[in-house]
Design an enzyme around this catalytic site. Structure first.
Site: not given
Length: 767
Positions: A307-309
Site C-alpha cells: 500500500t501507500d501511506w
C-alpha cells in the site's frame, strides 16, 4: 563467431543458474511458511515507519539524528513480528555510517532474537538518487529524465542510485513512478516521465533494469528491488489534486495507463505500490478487479503488492467504505494487498487481521499468498544470507564519475523553448543581471524527496554544489554578474508563498546589464502540500517579469519548476526561455554551460505546456479538440492551443528532415512495418536531435482515434553537415491497435498516417 557463441553460452548458463536458485528459494519459502504461526505471517504483511522504533517524544516523530529505541524495536519485531520498515516524513538524510548502524541494529534483532530469524525489508523513496543519504549523487527528477529521451543515461542513473542505496545498507526503493504526467495541476507530475505511455514505458523499463540489473539479480550487492508506482491511474484525477477521485473508462485505462506497468512487470520488477485514490467510485486499495484479477491474474505479477501511506486506514476514515478499521483490513487484504504501510499504529492492523482469519473472513490461502510474495522479495535480495551491506565496500559512492553522470543527464534534459534573435548562447564577457526566487537556491534545483520528504533540508546538505547564480559567477566572473532577487520565497513557507524582495532595485540594476537572467518557478513540494488552485505562475513573479521587460533589456527566462506553471501573461516579452525542470545538484552547472553555448541543448518537452489554466489538454487528444474556426461563426481560441507542444525543444544548430518512407505501401496484419527518415545537421555546431515517430489511425470503428500517438523515438548526435538515416520498425498488433469500449484490443484494416517532424506518409493495413 566463437566469441559470440561463448557469450551466448555464458548467458544461458547464468540464466539456468538463476532459474535453479529461484526454484530453491521457492522450496525454502514453502518450508518456512509451514513453520510460521498466524501471527508471524500477519507480521510479515505489516510495514511501519522508522519513527515508531526510533527514540522520540512519541511514535509520530523521532529525534534528529535518529537513534533506535530498542524496547520499541523489540516490541515491533519480536512481539508483533513486523516484517518491514520505511522512512517517514520526519526523517532526514543520514551518513552511510549512520545508515549501517541503524539497519544493522534492526537486522540483529530480526535475525537473532525472533523465533524464525526472518530479516526485515527496509524501503526508501530513492527516486532521483539515494535521496536519504548524505553525499549521494542527486540526479535530475524523473520529469527531466523524460525530457532527455536518453535511455542509456536513465539506466545508468538507476544503476548508480542502486549502488549508492546499497552503500547505505538499504535494498529497496519505491521507484520508478510509471504514472502518466497528464495533468499540469497535479502535485506529483514531476515524479513521472511525462504524459506519453510509450515514453513512460521505455524509460520505466530502463530504470528497472538499472535498479535490478540484468535478469533482475537483486541479490547482487550493487542492485536493489524496484517498486512500480502507483498502480493504477494515480495522476488522472478530476480535480488535479493529490489522492482525489478519477473516472477512467476501461478503454482509457488499458490504452494509456496500463502499458508502462505491463512492460515493467514483464521486465521483472519485484514490487508494486498501489494508487492512493479512487477510480470510478472504488478506492483502489479495495478493488479486487484491479489488484487481483488484472494485476495478479491477467498480468501475472508474482511480486509484492504494498500500500501507500496509511491507505488501508483511509478506507475507513477518509473513503468511508468501511465502518471499522477491521472492515478496512478485510477489504484491502481480500482485494489483493500483500503488505500494509500502516504506518504508525500497527497493533490494530495486526490484531484485526489475525481475528479476521480466525473468523473465516480472510482465508489462510490469501494470507499464505501474501507472505509468500513478501518472502520471495527477501530471498531474492539475499537478505537471509546478507541482511546488511557495508559502506566500505562501495568506494565509488559520491564519486566524480557518478557526479559526471548526473551532470550529463541534466545537460541532456534541459530544454530550450524559445530563442528569438539568437539571444542564446550568451557572450561570456556580457554583463548580466540575475533575478528571481530560483536563482540562488539548491532546494529549488532538486525538488522534494531530496534529503527529506519536502526537500526543505536541502540547504543542510547541498552547499558544496552550485546554484544557478554561483555557476554563472564561476563562468563569467563575479564582476560581470549582479544578483538582485526581486522576489524570494518565504523561509519555511509552502511552495506558493513568495514575497517581494528588492523589486525596484532589480529594475534599476537592469540599466547596467547587457542581458537579464530571470529565474522563476516553484519551491519544493510533493503530495498534498503541493496541491494548488492557480496554475499561473505567482503574481509576484509575473509582476517581476513584466517590470523587467519594461526596461527593454533582453531577458532569458529560466524556468525551474516541477510542472508547467502558466507564463502566457508575459511570455511574449521574454526573448529566450529555458526549461530546467528539477535538474538536481549538478543542474546549475549544466544550465549555465547551456546558456554559454558550451553545451548544445537537446531536451524535448515530456509534456504539453499549456497557455491557459482552462486549456490543459494533453497532446494525446481527439480531433474534436482541434475544430477549426468556422467562417464568421465561433471563436475557437479555446481549442488545443498550447504554449509549447509535447516534444518541442530547440537547439543551437538546425536539423533538416527528408526522405521519410516505408518499405512498402500496403501491409498485412502480422507484417512488420519498416520506416526510415534522413536527418541532417544543417547548422554550424554539433548537436543532438530526438527523432519522434508518430502514428495516426485515420478511421476507427469503436472509439474516436487520437489525433496522433508517439510510437518510437531515437536520440542521435550529428556533426555540422552530417546526415544519418534513422530506421524504425513498427508492429501493427502492438503499435496500430487500440482498445475498444469493452476493454478488448482491436486491430482494424484501413489507412494510417506515419509522421516524423512535419513529414507524413500514408500506409494501408489489409486483413
Amino acid at each position: 563467431m566463437k566469441v559470440k557463441m561463448k557469450i551466448a553460452l555464458l548467458f544461458l548458463m547464468g540464466l539456468s543458474h538463476l532459474v535453479l536458485a529461484q526454484k530453491n528459494d521457492e522450496a525454502k519459502i514453502e518450508a518456512l511458511i509451514k513453520k510460521m504461526t498466524l501471527e508471524e505471517k500477519v507480521g510479515q504483511m505489516a510495514q511501519i515507519t522508522l519513527d515508531v522504533v526510533g527514540k522520540g517524544d512519541d511514535v509520530y516523530s523521532s529525534y534528529d539524528p535518529v537513534e533506535l529505541d530498542m524496547d520499541a524495536l523489540k516490541k515491533a519485531l519480536i512481539d508483533y513480528k513486523i516484517g518491514s520498515i520505511l522512512n517517514t516524513a520526519n526523517n532526514k538524510a543520514l551518513t552511510n555510517e549512520h545508515w549501517y548502524e541503524i539497519i544493522s541494529g534492526i537486522q540483529k534483532v530480526a535475525m537473532k532474537q525472533t523465533r524464525l530469524k526472518i530479516p526485515v525489508l527496509y524501503g526508501v523513496d530513492e527516486i532521483h538518487g539515494a535521496t536519504y543519504t548524505v553525499g549521494a549523487t542527486m540526479f535530475p527528477q524523473q520529469i527531466a529524465q523524460g525530457a532527455s529521451r536518453n535511455r542509456e543515461l536513465v539506466r545508468k542513473g538507476a544503476e548508480i542510485t542502486a549502488y549508492e542505496t546499497r552503500a547505505g545498507s538499504i535494498p529497496w526503493t519505491f521507484s520508478p513512478v510509471l504514472d502518466l504526467g497528464l495533468d499540469p495541476r497535479f502535485s506529483r507530475m514531476w515524479e513521472s516521465f511525462g504524459e506519453d505511455p510509450y515514453l513512460c514505458t521505455q524509460l520505466g523499463v530502463e530504470m528497472i533494469n538499472g535498479y535490478e540489473g540484468d535478469n533482475n539479480t537483486v541479490g547482487d550487492p550493487e542492485h536493489i528491488a524496484s517498486c512500480l508506482k502507483h498502480f493504477l491511474g494515480y495522476h488522472a484525477t478530476i480535480s488535479g489534486k493529490d489522492r482525489t477521485p478519477a473516472y477512467i473508462p476501461e478503454d482509457a485505462l488499458r490504452e494509456y495507463h496500463l502499458p508502462a506497468f505491463k512492460a515493467a512487470i514483464e521486465a521483472g520488477a519485484h514490487t508494486i505500490m498501489i494508487n492512493s485514490g479512487i477510480i470510478n467510485g472504488v478506492p483502489v486499495h479495495a478493488n479486487y478487479d484491479l489488484l487481483t484479477k488484472l494485476l495478479k491474474e491477467e498480468l501475472g505479477f508474482k511480486g509484492l503488492v504494498v500500500t501507500d501511506w496509511a491507505d488501508i486506514e483511509n478506507l475507513q476514515r477518509r473513503d468511508r467504505i468501511a465502518e471499522t478499521n477491521k472492515d478496512a483490513v478485510m477489504l484491502a487484504i481480500n482485494a489483493g494487498i500483500d503488505m500494509s504501510m500502516i504506518p504508525y499504529q500497527y497493533e490494530p492492523f495486526c490484531n484485526d487481521l489475525v481475528a479476521l482469519v480466525k473468523e473465516g473472513k480472510v482465508s489462510m490461502e490469501r494470507i499464505d499468498d501474501a507472505v509468500r510474495r513478501v518472502l520471495r522479495v527477501k530471498f531474492a535480495l539475499n537478505l537471509f544470507e546478507k541482511p546488511t551491506t557495508h559502506y566500505k565496500d562501495y568506494p565509488k559512492f559520491g564519486s566524480d564519475e557518478f557526479g559526471k553522470a548526473a551532470y550529463d543527464m541534466a545537460a541532456e534534459s534541459i530544454t530550450l523553448l524559445k530563442n528569438d534573435d539568437n539571444v542564446l548562447p550568451l557572450d561570456k564577457s556580457a554583463k548580466v543581471l540575475v533575478a528571481g526566487p530560483n536563482a540562488n537556491s539548491m532546494r529549488t534545483l532538486n525538488g522534494a524527496w531530496t534529503y527529506s520528504w519536502q526537500g526543505d533540508r536541502v540547504p543542510e546538505f547541498a552547499s558544496e554544489y552550485n546554484t544557478i547564480l554561483e555557476a554563472l559567477q564561476n563562468k563569467m566572473g563575479e564582476k560581470n554578474v549582479t544578483f538582485v532577487p526581486g522576489v524570494s520565497y518565504k523561509d519555511g513557507g509552502k511552495y506558493y508563498e513568495d514575497e517581494l524582495d528588492q523589486m525596484e532595485e532589480a529594475v534599476k540594476s537592469a540599466a547596467d546589464a547587457d542581458v537579464i537572467i530571470l529565474c522563476l518557478g516553484e519551491s519544493t513540494y510533493t503530495e498534498k502540500p503541493g496541491d494548488l488552485n492557480d496554475l499561473y505562475i505567482s503574481e509576484n513573479q509575473t509582476e517581476l517579469a513584466k517590470k523587467l521587460a519594461e526596461t527593454g533589456k533582453p531577458i532569458v527566462l529560466v524556468l525551474n519548476e516541477g510542472r508547467p506553471r502558466i507564463i502566457s501573461r508575459f511570455e511574449q516579452q521574454m526573448n529566450a526561455i529555458v526549461q530546467s525542470y528539477l535538474p538536481g545538484n549538478h543542474g546549475g552547472d549544466a544550465l549555465v554551460d547551456i546558456l554559454l553555448g558550451e553545451v548544445n541543448p537537446s531536451g524535448k518537452l515530456p509534456y504539453t505546456y499549456p497557455r491557459y489554466p482552462n486549456a490543459t489538454i494533453s497532446y494525446i487528444h481527439k480531433p474534436s479538440e482541434e475544430q477549426k474556426k468556422a467562417e464568421g461563426v465561433y471563436n475557437y481560441e479555446a481549442d488545443y492551443n498550447p504554449q509549447f507542444k509535447f516534444g518541442h525543444g530547440l537547439s543551437y544548430t538546425t536539423f533538416e528532415y527528408s526522405n521519410l518512407k516505408t518499405d512498402k505501401a500496403t501491409y498485412k496484419k502480422g507484417e512488420d512495418i519498416k520506416v526510415s527518415v534522413t536527418v541532417k545537421n544543417t547548422g554550424k555546431v554539433e548537436g543532438k536531435e530526438v527523432v519522434h515517430l508518430f502514428s495516426s489511425d485515420l478511421v476507427a470503428s469503436s472509439v474516436t482515434p487520437d489525433v496522433k500517438r508517439l510510437r518510437r523515438f531515437e536520440k542521435i548526435n550529428l556533426k555540422p553537415g552530417e546526415s544519418k538515416t534513422v530506421d524504425f520498425t513498427l508492429s501493427p498488433e502492438k503499435d496500430l491497435s487500440y482498445f475498444g469500449r469493452d476493454g478488448k484490443k482491436l486491430l482494424e484494416a484501413g489507412a494510417f498516417e506515419l509522421m516524423v517532424n512535419d513529414d507524413k506518409v500514408e500506409i494501408d493495413l489489409s486483413e
